[in-house]
Enzyme design. Sequence first.
Site, PDB file in Angstrom:
ATOM      1  N   GLU A 158       0.797  -1.227   0.000  1.00 29.76           N
ATOM      2  CA  GLU A 158       0.000   0.000   0.000  1.00 29.76           C
ATOM      3  C   GLU A 158       0.837   1.289   0.000  1.00 29.76           C
ATOM      4  OE1 GLU A 158      -2.661  -0.522   3.306  1.00 29.76           O
ATOM      5  OE2 GLU A 158      -3.481  -2.380   2.494  1.00 29.76           O
ATOM      6  N   GLU A 164      -6.301 -11.021  -0.479  1.00 33.44           N
ATOM      7  CA  GLU A 164      -7.202 -10.378   0.482  1.00 33.44           C
ATOM      8  C   GLU A 164      -8.644 -10.304  -0.025  1.00 33.44           C
ATOM      9  OE1 GLU A 164      -5.541  -6.947   2.428  1.00 33.44           O
ATOM     10  OE2 GLU A 164      -3.480  -7.524   1.886  1.00 33.44           O
TER      11      GLU A 164
END
Length: 371
Positions: free
Chosen positions: A157, A261
């Site tokens: 991220e 995820e």
Amino acid sequence: MRNLIYVFILAAFAAGCNQSQNNDSTSLKGAFEDSFYIGAALNSSQFGGESDDASIVNEHFNSITAENVMKWEIIHPEPDSFYFEEADKFVAFGEENDMFVIGHTLVWHSQTPQWVFEDEDGNQLSRDALLERMRDHIFAVTERYKGKVHGWDVVNEALNEDGSMRESPWYNIIGEDFVAKAFEFANEADPDAELYYNDYSLNNPAKRDGAVRLVKSIQEQGIRVTGIGMQGHYGLDYPTNEELEASITAFGELGIVAITELDMDVLPSASGYQGADVSATAEMDERLNPYADGLPDSVVQQQTTQFENFFRIFLKHDDVINRVTFWGVTDQASWKNNWPIPGRTNYPLIFDRDGNPKPAADAIRKLTDTE
């Protein structure tokens, strides 16, 4: 109460699961064995033997990701202290069950202690000092599990929604090349492991383009990036099939694509936000927790259809996708029950709160009967 069709599907799929020792095609991992790994993120109770979810994992999954135990704040909470006990158990569980093991994550702005970025007097580190600290951490963790952990989410991220670099402490102190340096160190520590850049909302065009620019620039420097992890924190009405497929195609030109995820939020959003920034929070409002007593059949069907649509796309692109990993095992243990609003009852996975397969599990499995 779920309708009779749901009950019938549930019973039929469960019966198939009980016969899987004789017919592995009834398990998810058996159904997709010619296409990609089917994975799940595990918490400590699931790989440590305290949860019945371990039996679901062994039955249906052939890849596992560390949900939390390999994050910096857990494994390296103090400058001179490493706590490998839980991570060791996680890796041992994967080895014992012949699974493709993923470490998550080496470099991230969140769940990283503040001391990482400061000297002993609390002053901000220099670029060189932080690079040395990053390298030492990556080598200590990665070398310990060399040959046992098959892939790493090296950097997690690092991008904003518009595709620009997030101004994290890593970026502010080291600069944009902190991502390249992390991959350089990880490759030095384990040149055989798969190395991923992992992020959410990569179906959005601007962020997709930013990820392509970032990874391509690192690869052009001769630094190995195996592929991109597309976090699949999706909803009942997003992303579109077109958005998802466009991103898989773009990332497939750079290397391996992993769907990471994966879960599907069924609850109303407090703000319309569709990302997965763990710092995003909201206050509880009962209107945002409408299914505390169970999921209506209509929503069950919506979720089933959406998962089915996604897996059709994943199968279409199984030449570049090597892994599809759910972020959790059952609805009960999903992080979505507490994010972005603590205490809600969510249903984002394909095994329900009691560990039973939902209609979505049977629907995606059946796709391989004709694909």
